[in-house]
Motif scaffolding. Structure first.
Motif, short mmCIF file in Angstrom:
data_model
loop_
_atom_site.label_atom_id
_atom_site.label_comp_id
_atom_site.label_asym_id
_atom_site.label_seq_id
_atom_site.Cartn_x
_atom_site.Cartn_y
_atom_site.Cartn_z
N SER A 28 -8.83 2.43 2.29
CA SER A 28 -7.86 2.11 3.33
C SER A 28 -6.88 3.25 3.58
O SER A 28 -6.69 4.12 2.73
CB SER A 28 -7.10 0.83 2.98
N VAL A 29 -6.26 3.22 4.76
CA VAL A 29 -5.33 4.28 5.17
C VAL A 29 -4.07 3.67 5.75
O VAL A 29 -4.13 2.69 6.49
CB VAL A 29 -5.98 5.21 6.24
N LEU A 30 -2.92 4.26 5.41
CA LEU A 30 -1.64 3.91 6.01
C LEU A 30 -1.10 5.13 6.74
O LEU A 30 -1.26 6.25 6.27
CB LEU A 30 -0.63 3.46 4.95
N HIS A 31 -0.43 4.90 7.85
CA HIS A 31 0.16 5.97 8.65
C HIS A 31 1.65 5.72 8.78
O HIS A 31 2.06 4.68 9.30
CB HIS A 31 -0.51 6.04 10.02
N PHE A 32 2.46 6.66 8.31
CA PHE A 32 3.91 6.57 8.41
C PHE A 32 4.44 7.69 9.30
O PHE A 32 3.89 8.80 9.32
CB PHE A 32 4.56 6.73 7.03
N THR A 33 5.52 7.40 10.01
CA THR A 33 6.27 8.45 10.69
C THR A 33 7.67 8.48 10.08
O THR A 33 8.21 7.44 9.67
CB THR A 33 6.38 8.20 12.20
N PRO A 53 -11.50 -0.16 5.72
CA PRO A 53 -12.81 0.19 6.29
C PRO A 53 -13.52 -0.96 6.99
O PRO A 53 -14.19 -0.76 7.99
CB PRO A 53 -13.60 0.67 5.06
N GLU A 54 -13.33 -2.18 6.48
CA GLU A 54 -14.02 -3.33 7.05
C GLU A 54 -13.46 -3.73 8.41
O GLU A 54 -14.05 -4.57 9.11
CB GLU A 54 -13.94 -4.51 6.09
N LEU A 89 -19.75 -2.71 7.95
CA LEU A 89 -19.04 -3.00 6.71
C LEU A 89 -18.43 -4.40 6.76
O LEU A 89 -18.41 -5.11 5.75
CB LEU A 89 -17.94 -1.96 6.47
N PHE A 90 -17.94 -4.78 7.90
CA PHE A 90 -17.34 -6.11 8.07
C PHE A 90 -18.34 -7.22 7.76
O PHE A 90 -17.98 -8.24 7.17
CB PHE A 90 -16.82 -6.26 9.50
N LYS A 91 -19.59 -7.02 8.15
CA LYS A 91 -20.59 -8.08 8.00
C LYS A 91 -20.75 -8.55 6.57
O LYS A 91 -21.08 -9.71 6.32
CB LYS A 91 -21.95 -7.60 8.54
N ARG A 92 -20.51 -7.65 5.62
CA ARG A 92 -20.65 -8.02 4.21
C ARG A 92 -19.64 -9.08 3.80
O ARG A 92 -19.89 -9.89 2.90
CB ARG A 92 -20.49 -6.78 3.33
#
Length: 453
Positions: free
Chosen positions: A135-140, A162-163, A169-172
């Motif tokens: 997973s990714v987080l974006h901060f300003t 990612p899902e 990937l979601f289907k799993r």
């Protein structure tokens, strides 16, 4: 303004034998996770600044899997593999971050939990307590020095797993389809409840907007729910259902133009139209602009309390005892009686068609074929050969409608060109060639045999 992106490594193997934690490689699933996030990182401009990666095998392989999805781009001059990032303590990670040079305005860190999640919570208390793998987080943050950062100084502007970025990937983890039920009422009820769960589960992927398959499946499940409901109304009295179906219709209509635009843009990519490069690019950019406007409108709708209330009402309705009691009155005999009437009218409409029939006549035929198919689907004993015939007919008429839709969007583009006579001429010529293709399909529809249940 400064931008900070924090990414947790993708799913890794557990250590075995003499393997140390530092040596743990990614699983196959982890490589798929990391690869799926390449589009996210690129879309969020996370790869345009400095990239700092822990020296652990799993973080390095996460970076490699991202790079593998960007063959036309090299990140060798931007990436730094830092032993200091192989840490699990949030305070230590914060001290490392504060020591960054001020010239680094955009920074991506690929590291480890719980250090990343602790840092994220220090930057903004709304950040998630834990980061799933990949997973990714974006901060300003304000454009001050890194060393001057204070608790709560950042705004969380993006958070994605990612899902939510990749439908495969979601289907799993998607809701499990119901098992086949011999009891018709149970079968229909389970089908509607599953479709409702799927709609809710697909929403984050739709809003993320990185994989259009989320939107496609979201639309399919909404429309199937409505189609099943309309089929029920034709064979049984279900109090309140008509009102509920109007709401579903409204929700589904919000996706119609997006679907048509996506189909048109994909067609342009796979079958380049007979246009000059300039006209082709102009049309593509115009369609993408329309697509973006429609997408933003859809995302706004999904974020409203009214939308949540409508879907919750539908979910409550199909789970109610009154609805289940109405389902219990449905029998194969009643379904077949209505089905025979619909087939009779479908054959009448088909026989009335001619080469001079307007597009609306074929669109009407397609809608009726869909209604027949969804009604036939309610009965588990419907012959597969009949369902296959309906599917083929629906596909043929759908292709005809897609040609009409292309003409509609093309006509709107021509009107937007103002004084560009050359592009207008090219697009008008293509419009005429689409009419020829429509006539070919029109003749094929005229050659269809009457339906027989």
């Amino acid at each position: 303004m400064r931008h900070l992106y924090v990414m947790r490594h993708a799913k890794a193997k557990q250590p075995s034998g003499d393997m140390t934690d530092h040596q743990r490689p990614l699983r196959k699933w982890g490589k798929r996770q990391a690869g799926a996030m390449a589009r996210v990182l690129q879309g969020w401009h996370a790869l345009e600044g400095e990239i700092y990666v822990s020296t652990a095998a799993r973080t390095r392989e996460t970076f490699d899997a991202v790079v593998a999805q960007l063959p036309k781009r090299t990140l060798a001059d931007q990436v730094h593999f830092e032993e200091a990032l192989y840490i699990f303590d949030g305070d230590a990670l914060l001290e490392w971050l504060k020591a960054l040079p001020d010239k680094a305005e955009r920074v991506l860190i690929i590291g480890h939990n719980p250090a990343l999640s602790d840092l994220a919570r220090w930057l903004n208390k709304e950040a998630p307590y834990s980061l799933p793998t990949g997973s990714v987080l974006h901060f300003t943050m304000p454009d001050t020095s890194w060393s001057a950062m204070e608790r709560g100084c950042a705004e969380l502007v993006g958070s994605l797993v990612p899902e939510e970025a990749s439908y495969p990937l979601f289907k799993r983890f998607a809701p499990t389809p119901p098992e086949y039920q011999e009891d018709m009422a149970r079968r229909i009820g389970d089908m509607l409840e599953y479709q409702c769960r799927m709609v809710r589960a697909l929403e984050p992927g739709v809003i993320a907007g990185f994989d259009v398959e989320f939107l496609h499946q979201y639309r399919v499940n909404l429309r199937r729910s409505r189609a099943v409901g309309e089929s029920l109304l034709s064979v049984a009295k279900v109090s309140g259902l008509k009102k509920m179906l109007k709401r579903l219709k409204h929700l589904g209509q919000a996706t119609s133009d997006l679907r048509d635009l996506d189909v048109f843009l994909k067609y342009q990519s796979t079958s380049p139209p007979p246009l000059s490069a300039r006209a082709h690019q102009g049309l593509k950019q115009w369609l993408q602009g329309c697509q973006q406007a429609q997408y933003q409108a859809l995302c706004q709708q999904l974020s409203t309390p009214e939308y949540t209330e409508q879907l919750q009402s539908w979910q409550t309705f199909i789970a109610s005892d009154e609805f289940k009691e109405a389902l219990s009155t449905i029998t194969p005999k009643r379904i077949n009686k209505v089905l025979d009437k619909r087939i009779f009218h479908q054959n009448e409409d088909l026989a009335a068609l001619s080469l001079d029939s307007p597009d609306t006549a074929l669109h009407k035929l397609r809608k009726h074929v869909k209604r027949i198919r969804y009604l036939a689907d309610l009965n588990p004993n419907t012959p597969m050969t009949f369902l296959s015939t309906l599917k083929h007919r629906q596909s043929l008429l759908g292709e005809y409608q897609d040609l009409c839709t292309r003409q509609t969007w093309l006509e709107a583009f021509i009107e937007s060109l103002d004084s560009d006579a050359e592009q207008k001429r090219e697009c008008s010529s293509w419009y005429a060639s689409l009419e020829v293709s429509k006539q070919t399909l029109h003749k094929e529809v005229l050659g269809l045999a009457p339906l027989a249940s």
